[in-house]
Design a protein around this motif. Structure first.
Motif, mmCIF file in Angstrom:
data_model
loop_
_atom_site.group_PDB
_atom_site.id
_atom_site.type_symbol
_atom_site.label_atom_id
_atom_site.label_comp_id
_atom_site.label_asym_id
_atom_site.label_seq_id
_atom_site.Cartn_x
_atom_site.Cartn_y
_atom_site.Cartn_z
ATOM 1 N N SER A 1 -4.446 10.767 1.755
ATOM 2 C CA SER A 1 -4.057 9.524 1.091
ATOM 3 C C SER A 1 -3.000 8.773 1.886
ATOM 4 O O SER A 1 -3.024 7.538 1.969
ATOM 5 C CB SER A 1 -3.541 9.811 -0.321
ATOM 6 N N LYS B 1 -12.176 0.664 1.910
ATOM 7 C CA LYS B 1 -11.733 0.817 0.538
ATOM 8 C C LYS B 1 -11.299 2.255 0.295
ATOM 9 O O LYS B 1 -11.984 3.197 0.690
ATOM 10 C CB LYS B 1 -12.861 0.430 -0.424
ATOM 11 N N PRO B 2 -10.146 2.459 -0.382
ATOM 12 C CA PRO B 2 -9.591 3.793 -0.493
ATOM 13 C C PRO B 2 -10.489 4.802 -1.187
ATOM 14 O O PRO B 2 -10.515 5.972 -0.815
ATOM 15 C CB PRO B 2 -8.286 3.583 -1.275
ATOM 16 N N ASP C 1 -10.823 7.081 2.813
ATOM 17 C CA ASP C 1 -9.675 7.813 3.360
ATOM 18 C C ASP C 1 -10.112 9.066 4.113
ATOM 19 O O ASP C 1 -9.676 9.319 5.242
ATOM 20 C CB ASP C 1 -8.696 8.190 2.244
ATOM 21 N N ALA D 1 -3.435 5.008 3.353
ATOM 22 C CA ALA D 1 -2.506 3.943 2.977
ATOM 23 C C ALA D 1 -1.871 3.320 4.212
ATOM 24 O O ALA D 1 -1.699 2.094 4.305
ATOM 25 C CB ALA D 1 -1.431 4.497 2.040
ATOM 26 N N THR E 1 -3.772 -5.151 6.527
ATOM 27 C CA THR E 1 -3.475 -6.292 5.661
ATOM 28 C C THR E 1 -2.107 -6.916 5.907
ATOM 29 O O THR E 1 -1.847 -8.021 5.419
ATOM 30 C CB THR E 1 -3.558 -5.874 4.179
ATOM 31 N N ARG F 1 -4.489 1.014 5.835
ATOM 32 C CA ARG F 1 -4.693 -0.227 5.093
ATOM 33 C C ARG F 1 -3.499 -1.160 5.226
ATOM 34 O O ARG F 1 -3.651 -2.382 5.255
ATOM 35 C CB ARG F 1 -5.000 0.077 3.623
ATOM 36 N N ALA F 2 -2.301 -0.585 5.344
ATOM 37 C CA ALA F 2 -1.118 -1.413 5.580
ATOM 38 C C ALA F 2 -1.235 -2.160 6.897
ATOM 39 O O ALA F 2 -0.888 -3.341 7.002
ATOM 40 C CB ALA F 2 0.144 -0.548 5.565
ATOM 41 N N GLU G 1 0.816 -1.226 0.000
ATOM 42 C CA GLU G 1 0.000 0.000 0.000
ATOM 43 C C GLU G 1 0.845 1.270 0.000
ATOM 44 O O GLU G 1 0.372 2.355 -0.359
ATOM 45 C CB GLU G 1 -0.921 0.016 1.230
#
Length: 434
Positions: free
Chosen positions: A81, A335-336, A340, A85, A92, A88-89, A45
């Motif tokens: 952003s 979901k981006p 965000d 990111a 996951t 999300r990193a 990401e």
């Protein structure tokens, strides 16, 4: 081992349990934690995000173009952003311990997005100065942090000029002690580390000339801004231009007070607000014996019995809470393209905007900071919103994963379903702590 221990490992050393994870690592939770140190993952990401130099050059272009409205929107989007990111990193990554370490060290070396010139590069600072070094040597992270434009701008060293330097005599400008003071008080020795105001002033002189190249958008040393003559910091005599700061940082990284200060902070983050003395002692020794090797220190942390005691001794910060909730419900909830901005708004509402700690000391790492009456009410309201949004049709296995070890919560949830059951889980003592 049991699922209780596995759940404890996921909460304390990771970012919370995803469905099925506790059962998967239950045979060897400690091994799961240690394995992450052997093979840390690099989050996909974060790969395509721009580096700080590119962002700073773009900021300079926008300033020249006087692009007030659109320019601010573009820079704000960079910040949003980056925050998305990063989250999300954490959702996951197969090595969530690394994500927790990144957050710990990023908070230790706080820069604040409250400053307009820092906000667009706060995420780049974490990616470039913190993340590569969390399992490296402290001295390398310290050097990377001090030379990064985000820190030079946040603590005003980019404008610090030696009063007796050629530039200082010509411009009539002088020292700024902010970076020097925080280096000693917050980044290395600690407030009780034995330094004096004279050491602060001397270190500020040592750091003159360490600034930002406006054309390249990166660090540069400017000799004509550097304070000439000898300086003495904690007994170390320095007289050598740019090399003075290099020697000072190395000395600070090797100081016994730094070992103790870092050990206490790391133990507090991972074990309890008042960490066991035995754990702090062990971490300080690991730091000293390894010359500040953070891999050795972290391995000592996760191998120490005291780090596995006192389950749920820490209150989850808002960032922890949001990520743990998303891991419980599944990463597709974030979901981006839609989330965000909502993520940044949520963290602001809960009191922890990304990279926006209220002072250079960073976000507090004690529970009372996060569970005052107003903060607790906001948490419950947020939990209710999440439950109403995602609770319908939620499988029992997902909720069971969240309340391992919580007999009272399990009993309360047993007679409910859907949104009501999810709210009881998210608002429970077990889920609010790690």
């Amino acid at each position: 081992m049991t699922r209780d221990t596995a759940h404890f490992a996921l909460a304390r050393f990771g970012m919370g349990a995803a469905p099925g994870e506790a059962s998967a690592i239950a045979p060897d939770p400690r091994g799961w934690v240690l394995e992450q140190l052997a093979r840390p993952a690099s989050p996909a990401e974060l790969i395509d995000l721009p580096d700080h130099a590119r962002i700073l050059r773009r900021m300079a272009e926008l300033k020249r173009e006087r692009a007030e409205g659109n320019g601010k929107g573009e820079l704000r989007q960079l910040y949003v952003s980056e925050a998305g990111a990063r989250t999300r990193a954490a959702l996951t990554s197969p090595t969530p311990l690394i994500e927790r370490l990144v957050r710990f060290w990023s908070n230790h070396f706080t820069v604040s997005a409250a400053r307009a010139q820092v906000a667009p590069i706060a995420g780049a600072f974490e990616r470039e100065a913190i993340r590569p070094h969390v399992l490296g040597r402290f001295r390398d992270m310290l050097r990377a942090v001090v030379r990064h434009p985000a820190m030079l701008a946040y603590l005003d060293n980019a404008q610090s000029i030696g009063p007796n330097s050629p530039a200082g005599q010509k411009r009539g400008k002088g020292l700024n002690e902010n970076l020097a003071r925080e280096l000693l008080e917050l980044h290395s020795l600690g407030v009780d580390g034995g330094y004096t105001q004279a050491d602060v002033e001397a270190l500020a002189r040592v750091l003159t000339g360490w600034t930002i190249d406006p054309a390249l958008g990166s660090f540069r040393y400017v000799p004509r801004q550097h304070e000439p003559g000898p300086k003495q910091v904690l007994g170390l005599l320095l007289d050598g231009g740019e090399e003075e700061a290099e020697q000072a940082l190395l000395m600070l990284s090797r100081h016994p007070a730094t070992a103790r200060f870092i050990a206490a902070k790391l133990a507090r983050h991972f074990s309890a607000d008042d960490p066991p003395v035995a754990l702090v002692d062990a971490l300080a020794k690991a730091y000293r014996d390894s010359d500040g090797d953070l891999l050795v220190m972290t391995r000592a942390l996760v191998s120490h019995d005291a780090a596995w005691a006192m389950p749920q001794a820490k209150i989850r910060s808002p960032d922890d809470l949001v990520i743990a909730t998303a891991r419980l419900l599944g990463p597709d909830r974030l979901k981006p393209e839609e989330s965000d901005r909502r993520l940044v708004q949520t963290l602001a509402l809960l009191g922890q905007s990304p990279w926006s700690a209220p002072s250079p000391a960073g976000w507090p790492d004690r529970g009372e900071a996060w569970i005052g009456p107003d903060a607790l009410m906001r948490r419950l309201e947020w939990a209710k919103t999440q439950a109403d949004r995602w609770g319908r049709g939620l499988g029992g296995g997902v909720l069971d994963e969240a309340i391992v070890g919580g007999a009272a919560t399990r009993q309360a949830v047993a007679g409910t379903k859907g949104a009501e059951a999810l709210f009881l889980v998210l608002a429970s003592r077990e889920f609010q702590r790690r």
